[in-house]
Design a protein around this motif. Structure first.
Motif, PDB file in Angstrom:
ATOM      1  N   ILE A   1       0.806  -1.138  -0.104  1.00  0.00           N
ATOM      2  CA  ILE A   1       0.033   0.036   0.122  1.00  0.00           C
ATOM      3  C   ILE A   1       0.816   1.143   0.063  1.00  0.00           C
ATOM      4  O   ILE A   1       0.461   2.166  -0.497  1.00  0.00           O
ATOM      5  CB  ILE A   1      -1.010  -0.037   1.084  1.00  0.00           C
ATOM      6  N   ARG A   2       1.877   1.214   0.667  1.00  0.00           N
ATOM      7  CA  ARG A   2       3.017   2.406   0.720  1.00  0.00           C
ATOM      8  C   ARG A   2       3.547   2.640  -0.572  1.00  0.00           C
ATOM      9  O   ARG A   2       3.605   3.819  -0.969  1.00  0.00           O
ATOM     10  CB  ARG A   2       3.831   2.064   1.947  1.00  0.00           C
ATOM     11  N   GLN A   3       3.947   1.631  -1.059  1.00  0.00           N
ATOM     12  CA  GLN A   3       4.514   1.591  -2.463  1.00  0.00           C
ATOM     13  C   GLN A   3       3.769   2.279  -3.672  1.00  0.00           C
ATOM     14  O   GLN A   3       3.706   3.192  -4.433  1.00  0.00           O
ATOM     15  CB  GLN A   3       5.061   0.337  -3.147  1.00  0.00           C
ATOM     16  N   VAL A   4       2.107   1.727  -3.598  1.00  0.00           N
ATOM     17  CA  VAL A   4       1.266   2.237  -4.312  1.00  0.00           C
ATOM     18  C   VAL A   4       1.212   3.698  -4.391  1.00  0.00           C
ATOM     19  O   VAL A   4       0.797   4.391  -5.172  1.00  0.00           O
ATOM     20  CB  VAL A   4      -0.054   1.484  -4.338  1.00  0.00           C
ATOM     21  N   LYS A   5       0.736   4.109  -3.054  1.00  0.00           N
ATOM     22  CA  LYS A   5       0.614   5.359  -2.424  1.00  0.00           C
ATOM     23  C   LYS A   5       1.799   6.448  -2.989  1.00  0.00           C
ATOM     24  O   LYS A   5       1.563   7.646  -3.420  1.00  0.00           O
ATOM     25  CB  LYS A   5       0.265   5.642  -1.049  1.00  0.00           C
ATOM     26  N   ALA A   6       2.976   5.892  -2.734  1.00  0.00           N
ATOM     27  CA  ALA A   6       4.238   6.704  -3.103  1.00  0.00           C
ATOM     28  C   ALA A   6       4.160   6.696  -4.621  1.00  0.00           C
ATOM     29  O   ALA A   6       4.647   7.828  -5.119  1.00  0.00           O
ATOM     30  CB  ALA A   6       5.543   5.983  -2.687  1.00  0.00           C
TER      31      ALA A   6
ATOM     32  N   GLU B   1       1.487   6.793  -6.755  1.00  0.00           N
ATOM     33  CA  GLU B   1       0.549   7.687  -7.200  1.00  0.00           C
ATOM     34  C   GLU B   1       0.916   9.166  -6.978  1.00  0.00           C
ATOM     35  O   GLU B   1       0.508  10.001  -7.553  1.00  0.00           O
ATOM     36  CB  GLU B   1      -0.841   7.365  -6.439  1.00  0.00           C
ATOM     37  N   ALA B   2       1.499   9.382  -5.670  1.00  0.00           N
ATOM     38  CA  ALA B   2       1.921  10.630  -5.495  1.00  0.00           C
ATOM     39  C   ALA B   2       3.000  11.149  -6.353  1.00  0.00           C
ATOM     40  O   ALA B   2       2.983  12.377  -6.799  1.00  0.00           O
ATOM     41  CB  ALA B   2       2.568  10.921  -3.885  1.00  0.00           C
ATOM     42  N   GLU B   3       3.985  10.243  -6.732  1.00  0.00           N
ATOM     43  CA  GLU B   3       5.144  10.815  -7.942  1.00  0.00           C
ATOM     44  C   GLU B   3       4.404  10.933  -9.046  1.00  0.00           C
ATOM     45  O   GLU B   3       4.823  11.434  -9.895  1.00  0.00           O
ATOM     46  CB  GLU B   3       6.116   9.644  -7.922  1.00  0.00           C
TER      47      GLU B   3
ATOM     48  N   GLU C   1       1.181  12.033  -9.634  1.00  0.00           N
ATOM     49  CA  GLU C   1       0.546  13.307  -9.433  1.00  0.00           C
ATOM     50  C   GLU C   1       1.517  14.302  -9.735  1.00  0.00           C
ATOM     51  O   GLU C   1       1.153  15.458  -9.969  1.00  0.00           O
ATOM     52  CB  GLU C   1      -0.251  13.212  -8.424  1.00  0.00           C
TER      53      GLU C   1
END
Length: 197
Positions: free
Chosen positions: A184-189, A191-193, A195
């Motif tokens: 989940i952390r990797q996916v969120k990171a 997604e943030a990158e 964006e």
């Protein structure tokens, strides 16, 4: 010798009965209270307690999956006042008789179950013990109040291995949860990158 010299006063306590013999032959049962006996012809040979007593029995047996367990059973019993004759004359050692019946039931019930099943069915084992004892001990003047399986302990090596199995299951679950959190952390990171570009 005057007749007054022949009496002996006996005091039977509350929740007790006294067994009286005339020259070695059963005569009567004395109820609680102040009683007279014709000494030396009569004598109180035994006082039986009518209170509930407990006998703790420990029995070792093997389960269906070949694990040796030590089963602790507590049996509560009492003498039936109306059957005091049977309780005194028909049974020499009630503790040994109860112990034998408990061994019989435990050693015929537990080997039909695996270890986990035997832990889950402690009440069923206790019920079987109480039924058997009630049926058999009533013939000897005893009432079974209850039977409880108080302990069921496998060998210490089996306990240690069971604890290791549980610990490894928990570690596996924890590792799975940690991996899911990392994902989940990797996916969120990512997604943030994405964006940010």
């Amino acid at each position: 010798m005057a007749c007054a010299d022949c009496f002996c006063v006996q005091c039977v306590r509350t929740q007790e009965v006294g067994i009286v013999e005339n020259l070695g032959q059963y005569s009567t049962v004395l109820d609680p209270g102040f009683q007279f006996v014709l000494w030396p012809i009569q004598s109180v040979v035994k006082r039986l307690s009518l209170r509930i007593q407990q006998l703790d029995v420990t029995c070792e047996t093997k389960t269906k999956d070949n694990v040796f367990v030590v089963v602790g059973v507590a049996v509560q019993y009492k003498v039936i006042a109306e059957n005091a004759y049977d309780a005194h004359y028909r049974l020499t050692d009630p503790h040994q008789q109860i112990r034998s019946y408990v061994f019989d039931v435990v050693r015929s019930t537990v080997p039909k179950m695996d270890l986990d099943e035997s832990f889950a069915n402690k009440n069923k084992i206790a019920k079987s013990i109480k039924q058997q004892l009630t049926q058999d001990m009533s013939n000897y003047g005893y009432e079974i109040q209850g039977a409880l399986v108080t302990d069921m302990s496998p060998d210490s090596k089996v306990k240690a291995s069971m604890n290791e199995i549980n610990a490894s299951k928990r570690l596996k679950e924890a590792a799975g949860e940690k991996a899911e959190a990392d994902k989940i952390r990797q996916v969120k990171a990512a997604e943030a990158e994405a964006e940010a570009r």
